[in-house]
Motif scaffolding. Structure first.
Motif, PDB file in Angstrom:
ATOM      1  N   SER A  61      35.786  42.179  38.790  1.00 10.92           N
ATOM      2  CA  SER A  61      37.014  42.512  39.242  1.00 10.92           C
ATOM      3  C   SER A  61      38.239  41.709  38.630  1.00 10.92           C
ATOM      4  CB  SER A  61      37.038  42.312  40.949  1.00 10.92           C
ATOM      5  OG  SER A  61      36.823  40.981  41.282  1.00 10.92           O
ATOM      6  N   SER A  62      37.864  40.533  38.036  1.00 14.66           N
ATOM      7  CA  SER A  62      39.024  39.872  37.096  1.00 14.66           C
ATOM      8  C   SER A  62      39.050  40.633  35.866  1.00 14.66           C
ATOM      9  CB  SER A  62      38.839  38.546  37.371  1.00 14.66           C
ATOM     10  OG  SER A  62      37.867  38.074  36.506  1.00 14.66           O
ATOM     11  N   PHE A  63      38.388  41.520  35.564  1.00 10.13           N
ATOM     12  CA  PHE A  63      38.180  41.804  33.998  1.00 10.13           C
ATOM     13  C   PHE A  63      38.717  43.444  33.829  1.00 10.13           C
ATOM     14  CE2 PHE A  63      35.068  38.451  34.094  1.00 10.13           C
ATOM     15  CZ  PHE A  63      35.442  37.959  32.813  1.00 10.13           C
ATOM     16  N   LYS A 115      31.771  41.419  40.667  1.00  5.99           N
ATOM     17  CA  LYS A 115      31.924  40.566  39.615  1.00  5.99           C
ATOM     18  C   LYS A 115      32.728  40.762  38.560  1.00  5.99           C
ATOM     19  CE  LYS A 115      26.972  39.046  39.528  1.00  5.99           C
ATOM     20  NZ  LYS A 115      25.979  38.468  39.810  1.00  5.99           N
ATOM     21  N   PHE A 164      33.168  48.921  51.405  1.00  6.88           N
ATOM     22  CA  PHE A 164      34.025  48.087  50.590  1.00  6.88           C
ATOM     23  C   PHE A 164      33.101  47.446  49.612  1.00  6.88           C
ATOM     24  CE2 PHE A 164      36.939  48.309  54.210  1.00  6.88           C
ATOM     25  CZ  PHE A 164      38.009  49.033  53.610  1.00  6.88           C
ATOM     26  N   THR A 165      31.806  47.606  49.675  1.00  3.93           N
ATOM     27  CA  THR A 165      30.842  46.987  48.694  1.00  3.93           C
ATOM     28  C   THR A 165      30.269  47.874  47.740  1.00  3.93           C
ATOM     29  OG1 THR A 165      30.218  45.643  50.751  1.00  3.93           O
ATOM     30  CG2 THR A 165      28.815  45.505  48.829  1.00  3.93           C
ATOM     31  N   ASP A 194      38.603  42.315  27.351  1.00  8.77           N
ATOM     32  CA  ASP A 194      39.783  42.012  28.441  1.00  8.77           C
ATOM     33  C   ASP A 194      40.846  41.318  27.990  1.00  8.77           C
ATOM     34  OD1 ASP A 194      40.259  41.484  31.363  1.00  8.77           O
ATOM     35  OD2 ASP A 194      40.523  39.633  30.584  1.00  8.77           O
ATOM     36  N   ARG A 243      40.520  47.984  35.814  1.00 11.23           N
ATOM     37  CA  ARG A 243      39.724  46.709  36.413  1.00 11.23           C
ATOM     38  C   ARG A 243      38.267  47.298  36.905  1.00 11.23           C
ATOM     39  NH1 ARG A 243      42.309  41.809  38.463  1.00 11.23           N
ATOM     40  NH2 ARG A 243      44.308  41.824  37.339  1.00 11.23           N
ATOM     41  N   GLY A 244      37.350  46.316  36.871  1.00 10.41           N
ATOM     42  CA  GLY A 244      36.115  46.450  37.395  1.00 10.41           C
ATOM     43  C   GLY A 244      36.018  46.156  38.779  1.00 10.41           C
ATOM     44  N   HIS A 245      34.647  46.056  39.171  1.00  9.27           N
ATOM     45  CA  HIS A 245      34.699  45.997  40.587  1.00  9.27           C
ATOM     46  C   HIS A 245      33.563  44.815  41.037  1.00  9.27           C
ATOM     47  CE1 HIS A 245      36.471  49.403  42.697  1.00  9.27           C
ATOM     48  NE2 HIS A 245      36.224  50.099  41.415  1.00  9.27           N
TER      49      HIS A 245
END
Lengths: 334, 536
Positions: free
Chosen positions: B420-422, B418, B13-14, B460, B414-416
């Motif tokens: 993940s909100s972008f 750091k 998950f990382t 974003d 969406r990214g992962h």
């Protein structure tokens, strides 16, 4: 000879009890409603008369305002009321604060509508009480053999280990605002985490409500007001805030999500969760089937969730069962 | 087994490299030998079993539970190992959870018939995470994205030593690496790297800073050569042992039997692995056909013959040349290569030049032949010894300017971690004319870096404000003739691709500028891209 359909019947508005003229957890406004618990898909506003536990009524007032129903009657656990020869009582379901099974007795027949329930220990509400019955109406949110929830204390230990391993990052824990969030907080306290927990504003009202009902949640603070980016701290928020712009205020957050769905890796990956925590307020497969084995009711009705698998299990056991396919109950957020 | 299962679960998950390193370093610190060594080998793929066929596992579970319920469970989860791990109806008993090393030992020695009952007993004793890890190990597919490069770094972090020191001894070690951990924990000397065919840590170049470096550097101090677009290799042939290593010390010998066969010399060459046909090199795409394959067939070998273009010599016979200046090594390299007399090994020629301006002109317009598909130029100080790592000064790389196109943003994902909100991964397209003469955007690539944090915030916001549709983590954004965001995309090369609808695939695309000012209809055409296709 009475049939189960004489005492309860599925209708588009929800389960209806003809002799008592009331609905249980109706999905549209009705004259008389018995509400099993405060989650919004079960407890809706706009009914004329509502009967529920005092805790559930309090939750509904907190969510919908004091005028959530024409009139409300609080029914404490195990204190039956009777009308037109129909007796109804509420007994603990172990799901969230105030959650109850509705026990209906009429002409010597007993029907139990479990609402949502679980059999595990939960420090925030009394445990599920099995009631012998002719008809047992069960949920099946996690009605597939893949859903085997681990011990919640182990999951909280995993969270704390991650906090210790990544002390420079904020751990954001997504948890459903009613029940899950308070249970996770209580479990963290039991695990020895006595620091201030930072919470999203959307959780504050229900946290206060739990505290008023005697559930000690320890020191809490509003996460939005924090003076720094909260490295090394734990922030609780509704699941929708994970990956939301709100999360940018924290230090390189680790997103954790408490849900029974986290048992399936693809689900966790879909939501870009870094730390899936399998903590659920619903019965898992073993709890569902063990409960049916324990009660051995004359008939089982399955309301919502993965009905087909539980139905199959009943068939193999020779347990009479039927799936109701009720609409309007969501299972996505648990 | 429990700790290994937890580690595997967390790694899966990382996404962040640093977080993965921390997880593995902590695992190595907290767990005993030989478990930790076997775990490391399992992560890097150096330990894999085919002890159980998926069909046998399925049969075992269906013997214990209703096949219909199993079938529905499998349909829901979609992964056999995961499904079995979750649904396994454990028989209660006094089973003790197996240690990872017990499992490994048993699998290494037992026959398949002996293994089957063992597997069932292990599954009974483990929890779902443990069962999942065991089944992944048994069926040889951990896939948690942990390379041997990361493994070496995690070991270096554990022992607080330089990663080059770990790299040099790595190939001489075998799982479960007890001697390695003894050294990293200060309990013994560093394991000997002095065995034939060993890897020597490579010397790397810094990118040149055109504005500040050239003013300070004297062209007479430097040799220039073309920077070939293959992969850096070290080809060692020493006392009968032949090995081909990547620049991080991964052994890729088995993938390139044709190259190995040509290494009839005694020594260690540093050079570029390329597809070579009659003395001419192929584009990177050709070499890609040969990379990461477990087996190579005759057709592959014939269609994409590989060779080495040599540019340094670390070992000549038994003499270590690394302390000598580049000029001397180069001289010895030239006679070494000509003595090798192989069509698969040639010399990377030096490119004469007088001034930095003259070299800049060559870089902008390389002479005909192989240099036209080079990535740029390398500058090496004549007096530089061969030093491991990336020292600043002796070696520079001066890459060719990238290709640029203007494309229109079509989708964002969406990214992962750091991000993940972008919405930080962008799919962009260019214009293509259909049979009716109408122009449509066709996606040509995806980029997720090249912008600043501030630009990421702006992108974003643009995505959120102009979303047309959502598909899970992906949003499509408004993009048409009269409205759309133009992105200037930089990339290193372009190849034909049958996998992409547009028929082209970019190498190393990134966002070089956001063209807020440019109307979408003025973005580039697919024809412009097709004209850039690489032809050596």
């Amino acid at each position: 000879m009475l049939k189960p359909e004489d005492i309860l019947r599925p209708t588009p508005a929800g389960l209806y009890c003809p002799p008592g003229d009331f609905y249980i957890d109706p999905v549209r406004p009705v004259g008389r409603a018995v509400i099993t618990h405060g989650h919004s898909d079960h407890a809706r506003s706009g009914h004329d008369h509502v009967a529920a536990t005092p805790e559930t009524l309090d939750i509904m007032a907190c969510r919908y305002g004091d005028d959530f129903a024409g009139a409300a009657v609080g029914l404490a656990y195990g204190r039956p009321i009777e009308r037109d020869g129909v007796e109804i009582s509420l007994v603990p379901a172990g799901h969230v604060l105030g959650s109850a099974q509705a026990v209906i007795r009429w002409k010597g027949m007993t029907a139990v509508v479990s609402g949502d329930y679980k059999r595990r220990r939960d420090p925030t509400c009394p445990p599920f009480e099995p009631v012998a019955c002719d008809l047992f109406v069960t949920e099946a949110t996690f009605g597939l053999p893949v859903f085997r929830h681990p011990d919640a204390a182990d999951e909280v230990a995993r969270l704390l280990k991650s906090v210790q391993q990544f002390p420079e990052r904020t751990h954001m824990v997504g948890a459903y605002a009613l029940g899950k969030a308070q249970r996770v907080i209580a479990l963290l306290r039991e695990a020895g985490w006595d620091r201030t927990l930072h919470v999203h504003g959307a959780l504050a009202g229900l946290n206060d409500l739990y505290a008023r009902h005697g559930v000690d949640l320890g020191p809490l603070a509003n996460a939005t007001d924090a003076a720094d980016r909260l490295p090394g701290e734990i922030v609780l928020c509704p699941p929708s805030a994970l990956g939301d712009r709100w999360s940018r205020r924290f230090a390189d957050p680790v997103s954790a999500f408490c849900s029974g769905w986290m048992r399936v890796r693809a689900r966790a990956r879909q939501r870009a969760v870094e730390l899936p925590l399998v903590i659920s307020d619903h019965a898992d497969w073993d709890e569902l089937t063990d409960t049916l084995d324990e009660l051995k009711p004359g008939e089982v009705w399955i309301t919502h969730g993965r009905e087909e698998a539980l139905l199959r299990w009943c068939e193999l056991r020779g347990q009479p069962a039927r799936a109701l396919a009720l609409v309007g109950y969501e299972d996505e957020e648990d | 087994m429990r700790a290994f299962a937890r580690l595997l679960d967390s790694l899966s998950f990382t996404a962040s490299r640093n977080a993965k390193l921390r997880l593995v370093r902590d695992f190595l610190a907290d767990n005993p030998d030989p478990d930790r060594g076997w775990a490391l080998a399992a992560l890097t793929g150096d330990l894999s079993f085919s002890a159980a066929k998926p069909a046998a596992i399925r049969k075992a579970v269906e013997a214990r539970m209703d096949p219909v319920l199993f079938g529905w469970s499998y349909d829901y989860v979609g992964d056999l190992a995961e499904t079995v791990a979750l649904v396994w109806p454990a028989r209660p008993g006094a089973n003790r959870e197996p240690e990872l090393s017990e499992v490994v030992e048993a699998l290494r020695t037992a026959t398949r018939a002996e293994v089957q009952p063992l597997i069932e007993r292990w599954l009974d004793a483990l929890d779902p995470d443990g069962r999942w890890a065991l089944l992944k190990l048994l069926t040889g597919g951990l896939r948690v994205g942990f390379s041997s490069r990361l493994a070496k770094q995690a070991c270096a972090d554990l022992g607080d030593v330089a990663v080059a020191d770990v790299e040099e001894v790595w190939h001489a070690l075998a799982p479960p690496y007890e001697d390695l951990f003894a050294w990293l924990e200060g309990r013994s000397e560093r394991p000997s790297a002095d065995n034939p065919g060993r890897f020597r840590s490579v010397m790397l170049a810094q990118p040149v800073d055109e504005d500040s470096d050239f003013g300070k550097l004297d062209p007479a101090d430097y040799a220039a050569e073309w920077k070939w677009d293959g992969i850096r290799v070290q080809a060692v042939s020493e006392r009968g042992v032949r090995r081909l290593y990547t620049r991080t010390g991964d052994d890729i010998s088995h993938t390139f039997p044709d190259v190995l066969e040509a290494m009839t010399y005694e020594g260690a060459l540093d050079g570029e692995l390329l597809v070579m046909r009659d003395g001419r090199i192929g584009a990177f795409g050709d070499l890609q056909q040969r990379l990461n394959r477990k087996t190579v067939d005759a057709k592959m070998l014939q269609q994409f013959p590989a060779g080495i273009r040599a540019y340094d010599l670390l070992l000549d016979g038994e003499t270590d040349l690394r302390a000598l200046p580049f000029a001397e090594r180069r001289e010895r390299l030239e006679s070494f290569v000509s003595a090798a007399r192989s069509p698969r090994i040639d010399l990377s020629p030096l490119q004469p030049f007088d001034s930095w301006d003259g070299l800049a002109a060559l870089r902008a317009d390389p002479p005909d032949g192989d240099p036209r598909i080079a990535e740029g130029l390398m500058l090496k100080r004549w007096d530089s010894p061969y030093e491991a790592g990336r020292p600043r000064g002796p070696w520079f790389k001066w890459k060719r300017d990238p290709h640029l196109i203007d494309a229109v943003l079509m989708y964002a994902q969406r990214g992962h971690g750091k991000r993940s909100s972008f919405y930080s991964d962008y799919t962009f397209g260019v214009w293509r004319e259909d049979a009716n003469g109408d122009r449509h955007l066709t996606p040509v690539g995806k980029a997720y870096f090249g912008f600043t944090d501030e630009e990421l915030r702006q992108l974003d916001r643009f995505v959120r404000d102009n979303t047309v549709e959502r598909f899970g983590p992906v949003r499509s954004v408004r993009a048409g003739r009269d409205f759309g965001l133009v992105l200037e995309v930089a990339f290193e090369g372009l190849q034909r691709s049958t996998r992409h609808k547009s028929g082209v695939a970019m190498r190393f695309p990134r966002i070089s500028r956001i063209r807020w000012d440019k109307p979408a209809r003025e973005a580039d055409e697919l024809a412009t891209l097709e004209a850039m296709l690489e032809t050596p």
